[in-house]
Design an enzyme around this catalytic site. Structure first.
Site, PDB file in Angstrom:
ATOM      1  N   LYS A  12       1.001  -0.600   0.128  1.00 53.34           N
ATOM      2  CA  LYS A  12       0.381   0.307   0.123  1.00 53.34           C
ATOM      3  C   LYS A  12       0.759   1.661   0.496  1.00 53.34           C
ATOM      4  O   LYS A  12       2.120   1.575   0.567  1.00 53.34           O
ATOM      5  CB  LYS A  12      -0.945  -0.123   1.274  1.00 53.34           C
ATOM      6  CG  LYS A  12      -0.001  -0.096   2.603  1.00 53.34           C
ATOM      7  CD  LYS A  12       0.486   1.521   3.055  1.00 53.34           C
ATOM      8  CE  LYS A  12       0.879   0.943   4.735  1.00 53.34           C
ATOM      9  NZ  LYS A  12       1.675   2.161   5.019  1.00 53.34           N
ATOM     10  N   PRO A  94       9.883  -4.494  -0.121  1.00 52.88           N
ATOM     11  CA  PRO A  94      10.977  -3.798   0.316  1.00 52.88           C
ATOM     12  C   PRO A  94       9.841  -3.822   2.304  1.00 52.88           C
ATOM     13  O   PRO A  94       9.449  -3.473   2.540  1.00 52.88           O
ATOM     14  CB  PRO A  94      11.424  -2.385   0.091  1.00 52.88           C
ATOM     15  CG  PRO A  94      10.533  -2.350  -1.800  1.00 52.88           C
ATOM     16  CD  PRO A  94       9.685  -3.049  -1.031  1.00 52.88           C
ATOM     17  N   GLY A 101       4.003  -4.373   3.731  1.00 52.45           N
ATOM     18  CA  GLY A 101       4.648  -5.611   3.591  1.00 52.45           C
ATOM     19  C   GLY A 101       4.149  -6.708   4.789  1.00 52.45           C
ATOM     20  O   GLY A 101       3.852  -7.460   4.315  1.00 52.45           O
ATOM     21  N   ASP A 136      -2.223  -2.297  10.368  1.00 47.81           N
ATOM     22  CA  ASP A 136      -2.564  -1.940   9.651  1.00 47.81           C
ATOM     23  C   ASP A 136      -3.397  -3.106   8.840  1.00 47.81           C
ATOM     24  O   ASP A 136      -4.001  -3.431   8.130  1.00 47.81           O
ATOM     25  CB  ASP A 136      -1.800  -1.862   8.268  1.00 47.81           C
ATOM     26  CG  ASP A 136      -1.160  -0.299   8.699  1.00 47.81           C
ATOM     27  OD1 ASP A 136      -1.870   0.603   9.316  1.00 47.81           O
ATOM     28  OD2 ASP A 136       0.143  -0.681   8.401  1.00 47.81           O
TER      29      ASP A 136
END
Length: 281
Positions: A12, A94, A101, A136
């Protein structure tokens, strides 16, 4: 079904990130828009008997007890499931980038194992588990681009026009705690509204964490300069060191510096695993 291969976990971008205040318990109040992009990790699942959970890293070496492993163990413990799984991970997003991630991996793991182990948990139940793994994770489980407020728990789906973005991640990262505890962090941005944002979604706002991150990590400034040299107005995403910019028809080519990660990405209308868990309570 014993195998689930090529399960995507998309990154995102925070189109903006405003800190509007701080609660007495220390949690920061924020406003942001989380947007899914097509820069993805890929997970592969093989159901195994005996309850064992193992992980194989196909690209980047992950910590032994990373969010994928923790998500699998948490789901197993919560449901009393006696089945096991071997998870192979192709990590592309990354780390320490502000691109979500790890949280996305955890969400895709919960959705995949809910299906592979035939647990039939509804999405709200998965969200409660996801919240134990990271703030998240529920966003990725809901699967829609979203206007996010509060301490990250107020998630309102929004529609965004299709667009392309350059995303650059320098070699160095930024520790989230370093930014949020920094005395120079601005914590009083005036609250915005969805209607004002929607008038110019890719030109709106700023990232309140960016000035502090540039002080801690000079590579953030270098990354913004690379985008600026190509005629783009860059911005940091989240609390990591990755930066991004909206691509237009006049965007110049970019030469990604050695040891950096970067690519052009498209935004996603919905998460690729949308519908893998029922939204019924």
């Amino acid at each position: 079904m014993k195998l689930l291969h090529d399960v995507p976990a998309p990154a995102k971008l925070n189109l903006f990130l405003h800190i509007t205040g701080q609660r007495p318990d220390g949690y920061h109040l924020l406003q942001s828009v989380f947007m899914l992009i097509d820069w993805c990790d890929t997970l592969h699942f093989e159901k195994r008997p005996g309850g064992g959970i193992s992980r194989e890293d196909l690209t980047v070496q992950l910590p032994a007890n990373d969010l994928i492993t923790r998500a699998a163990k948490l789901l197993q413990q919560h449901t009393g499931c006696t089945q096991g799984v071997h998870i192979a991970v192709e990590k592309q997003i990354p780390a320490q980038a502000g691109m979500g991630g790890g949280s996305s991996d955890a969400a895709s793991c919960l959705l995949a194992l809910n299906r592979l182990w035939d647990l039939k948990l509804k999405r709200p139940a998965l969200e409660q588990l996801g919240l134990q793994l990271g703030a998240d994770v529920p966003f990725f489980l809901r699967g829609h681009n979203a206007w996010v407020e509060g301490i990250g728990e107020q998630i309102t789906p929004i529609a965004l026009p299709a667009a392309r973005f350059w995303v650059l991640k320098p070699p160095s990262g930024v520790e989230t705690a370093q930014i949020f505890t920094h005395p120079a962090l601005q914590r009083a941005t005036k609250p915005a509204t969805i209607s004002v944002f929607a008038a110019a979604p890719y030109d709106f706002g700023h990232n309140d964490l960016q000035p502090v991150a540039q002080t801690i990590c000079p590579d953030v400034s270098l990354a913004l300069q690379v985008l600026g040299n190509a005629g783009m107005n860059g911005k940091m995403t989240g609390s990591g060191s990755a930066v991004f910019a909206h691509c237009t028809s006049g965007t110049a080519p970019i030469q990604v510096p050695d040891r950096w990660q970067g690519r052009q990405c498209s935004n996603l209308e919905v998460h690729p695993l949308q519908g893998w868990a029922s939204s019924d309570s």
